[in-house]
Motif scaffolding. Structure first.
Motif, PDB file in Angstrom:
ATOM      1  N   HIS A   1       0.806  -1.218   0.000  1.00 40.09           N
ATOM      2  CA  HIS A   1       0.000   0.000   0.000  1.00 40.09           C
ATOM      3  C   HIS A   1       0.840   1.269   0.000  1.00 40.09           C
ATOM      4  N   LEU A   2       0.295   2.286  -0.654  1.00 44.43           N
ATOM      5  CA  LEU A   2       0.785   3.664  -0.602  1.00 44.43           C
ATOM      6  C   LEU A   2      -0.219   4.438   0.237  1.00 44.43           C
ATOM      7  N   VAL A   3       0.256   5.245   1.190  1.00 35.02           N
ATOM      8  CA  VAL A   3      -0.634   6.015   2.050  1.00 35.02           C
ATOM      9  C   VAL A   3      -0.216   7.480   2.006  1.00 35.02           C
ATOM     10  N   CYS A   4      -1.178   8.367   1.761  1.00 31.20           N
ATOM     11  CA  CYS A   4      -0.909   9.797   1.760  1.00 31.20           C
ATOM     12  C   CYS A   4      -0.890  10.305   3.203  1.00 31.20           C
ATOM     13  N   ARG A   5       0.191  10.971   3.548  1.00 37.21           N
ATOM     14  CA  ARG A   5       0.333  11.513   4.906  1.00 37.21           C
ATOM     15  C   ARG A   5      -0.656  12.641   5.184  1.00 37.21           C
ATOM     16  N   HIS A   6      -1.126  13.306   4.140  1.00 36.77           N
ATOM     17  CA  HIS A   6      -1.998  14.468   4.341  1.00 36.77           C
ATOM     18  C   HIS A   6      -3.478  14.086   4.398  1.00 36.77           C
ATOM     19  N   CYS A   7      -3.970  13.411   3.381  1.00 33.71           N
ATOM     20  CA  CYS A   7      -5.409  13.121   3.312  1.00 33.71           C
ATOM     21  C   CYS A   7      -5.766  11.699   3.725  1.00 33.71           C
ATOM     22  N   GLY A   8      -4.763  10.820   3.855  1.00 30.46           N
ATOM     23  CA  GLY A   8      -5.027   9.447   4.278  1.00 30.46           C
ATOM     24  C   GLY A   8      -5.421   8.500   3.162  1.00 30.46           C
ATOM     25  N   ARG A   9      -5.429   8.986   1.943  1.00 33.04           N
ATOM     26  CA  ARG A   9      -5.774   8.122   0.799  1.00 33.04           C
ATOM     27  C   ARG A   9      -4.850   6.899   0.776  1.00 33.04           C
ATOM     28  N   VAL A  10      -5.418   5.732   0.470  1.00 31.52           N
ATOM     29  CA  VAL A  10      -4.657   4.487   0.404  1.00 31.52           C
ATOM     30  C   VAL A  10      -4.838   3.889  -0.984  1.00 31.52           C
TER      31      VAL A  10
ATOM     32  N   PRO B   1      14.272 -10.479   5.754  1.00 31.36           N
ATOM     33  CA  PRO B   1      14.982  -9.710   6.773  1.00 31.36           C
ATOM     34  C   PRO B   1      16.460 -10.068   6.785  1.00 31.36           C
ATOM     35  N   VAL B   2      17.277  -9.141   7.245  1.00 24.31           N
ATOM     36  CA  VAL B   2      18.712  -9.393   7.347  1.00 24.31           C
ATOM     37  C   VAL B   2      18.942 -10.605   8.244  1.00 24.31           C
ATOM     38  N   GLU B   3      18.193 -10.660   9.356  1.00 24.47           N
ATOM     39  CA  GLU B   3      18.235 -11.811  10.259  1.00 24.47           C
ATOM     40  C   GLU B   3      16.805 -12.268  10.484  1.00 24.47           C
ATOM     41  N   ASN B   4      16.571 -13.577  10.467  1.00 26.67           N
ATOM     42  CA  ASN B   4      15.205 -14.041  10.691  1.00 26.67           C
ATOM     43  C   ASN B   4      14.932 -14.385  12.146  1.00 26.67           C
ATOM     44  N   LYS B   5      15.963 -14.350  13.004  1.00 23.66           N
ATOM     45  CA  LYS B   5      15.819 -14.579  14.450  1.00 23.66           C
ATOM     46  C   LYS B   5      15.055 -15.853  14.767  1.00 23.66           C
ATOM     47  N   GLY B   6      15.166 -16.852  13.897  1.00 26.08           N
ATOM     48  CA  GLY B   6      14.496 -18.119  14.117  1.00 26.08           C
ATOM     49  C   GLY B   6      13.069 -18.183  13.587  1.00 26.08           C
ATOM     50  N   PHE B   7      12.575 -17.088  12.992  1.00 20.94           N
ATOM     51  CA  PHE B   7      11.219 -17.072  12.443  1.00 20.94           C
ATOM     52  C   PHE B   7      11.211 -17.720  11.069  1.00 20.94           C
ATOM     53  N   ALA B   8      10.124 -18.386  10.725  1.00 17.80           N
ATOM     54  CA  ALA B   8       9.901 -18.859   9.359  1.00 17.80           C
ATOM     55  C   ALA B   8       9.050 -17.780   8.686  1.00 17.80           C
ATOM     56  N   VAL B   9       9.684 -16.844   8.012  1.00 20.09           N
ATOM     57  CA  VAL B   9       9.005 -15.683   7.433  1.00 20.09           C
ATOM     58  C   VAL B   9       8.220 -16.114   6.202  1.00 20.09           C
ATOM     59  N   ASP B  10       6.915 -15.763   6.191  1.00 20.27           N
ATOM     60  CA  ASP B  10       6.075 -16.116   5.042  1.00 20.27           C
ATOM     61  C   ASP B  10       5.368 -14.911   4.424  1.00 20.27           C
ATOM     62  N   GLU B  11       5.547 -13.738   5.026  1.00 25.72           N
ATOM     63  CA  GLU B  11       4.881 -12.558   4.493  1.00 25.72           C
ATOM     64  C   GLU B  11       5.626 -11.311   4.934  1.00 25.72           C
ATOM     65  N   ALA B  12       5.657 -10.304   4.074  1.00 26.88           N
ATOM     66  CA  ALA B  12       6.190  -8.989   4.417  1.00 26.88           C
ATOM     67  C   ALA B  12       5.130  -7.971   4.029  1.00 26.88           C
ATOM     68  N   GLU B  13       4.775  -7.118   4.944  1.00 27.54           N
ATOM     69  CA  GLU B  13       3.785  -6.084   4.667  1.00 27.54           C
ATOM     70  C   GLU B  13       4.516  -4.762   4.520  1.00 27.54           C
ATOM     71  N   ILE B  14       4.372  -4.154   3.361  1.00 28.68           N
ATOM     72  CA  ILE B  14       5.107  -2.929   3.067  1.00 28.68           C
ATOM     73  C   ILE B  14       4.121  -1.789   2.880  1.00 28.68           C
ATOM     74  N   THR B  15       4.384  -0.673   3.533  1.00 27.90           N
ATOM     75  CA  THR B  15       3.584   0.533   3.367  1.00 27.90           C
ATOM     76  C   THR B  15       4.527   1.668   3.026  1.00 27.90           C
ATOM     77  N   TRP B  16       4.263   2.306   1.893  1.00 27.12           N
ATOM     78  CA  TRP B  16       5.026   3.484   1.511  1.00 27.12           C
ATOM     79  C   TRP B  16       4.201   4.703   1.909  1.00 27.12           C
ATOM     80  N   TRP B  17       4.838   5.703   2.463  1.00 26.07           N
ATOM     81  CA  TRP B  17       4.180   6.933   2.900  1.00 26.07           C
ATOM     82  C   TRP B  17       4.661   8.092   2.049  1.00 26.07           C
ATOM     83  N   GLY B  18       3.778   9.025   1.768  1.00 22.11           N
ATOM     84  CA  GLY B  18       4.137  10.214   1.006  1.00 22.11           C
ATOM     85  C   GLY B  18       2.917  11.084   0.828  1.00 22.11           C
ATOM     86  N   LEU B  19       2.924  11.901  -0.208  1.00 22.08           N
ATOM     87  CA  LEU B  19       1.783  12.744  -0.532  1.00 22.08           C
ATOM     88  C   LEU B  19       1.223  12.314  -1.879  1.00 22.08           C
TER      89      LEU B  19
END
Length: 149
Positions: free
Chosen positions: A92-101, A116-134
């Protein structure tokens, strides 16, 4: 959407109630809706779908999320938002001003999309990425109200 919603619910082992079908229908064409958005669209109390109360709405949202019929995203500092787009690897992209997603497809396509650089013993199956801007509209508004431009 009504019969399709009923089939989706039954396919996930949930009863096809008027309240659940109403929430699924209210999300159709309105991605990233908050609970208050849905409440306004469906109505709450006696005028709502099947007498849906505010607490009933939150119960339905929780049930549908657990069944993976809807996805809940929680951008920092924002209300939880719900969408029908599930089962894919989008971000998702999220606008910092109006909140549009806005949805953004993953460039890799396969989860977890980032490691991740280190998985700390986790079996990673998903990464949730949010970009913020206007968003473009807020950029234009900011530029128009800035006397230095």
């Amino acid at each position: 959407m009504e019969s399709q919603a009923g089939d989706l619910l039954k396919g996930k082992g949930l009863r096809s109630t008027a309240q659940r079908r109403a929430v699924l229908a209210a999300l159709q064409g309105h991605p990233h809706s908050t609970a208050p958005d849905l409440e306004a669209r469906i109505g709450v109390g006696e005028d709502s779908a099947g007498g849906l109360s505010r607490q009933g709405l939150y119960n339905v949202l929780e049930d549908l999320t657990k069944a993976q019929l809807i996805r809940c995203i929680e951008p920092a500092g924002s209300s939880s938002r719900y969408e029908l787009r599930v089962g894919d690897n989008h971000h998702h992209l999220v606008c910092r001003h109006c909140g549009r997603v806005e949805d953004v497809d993953c460039t890799i396509g396969a989860a977890p999309c980032l490691d991740p650089v280190e998985n700390k013993g986790f079996a990673v199956d998903e990464a949730e990425i949010t970009w913020w801007g206007l968003c473009e509209e807020c950029q234009d508004h900011t530029a128009a109200s800035d006397p230095m431009h």
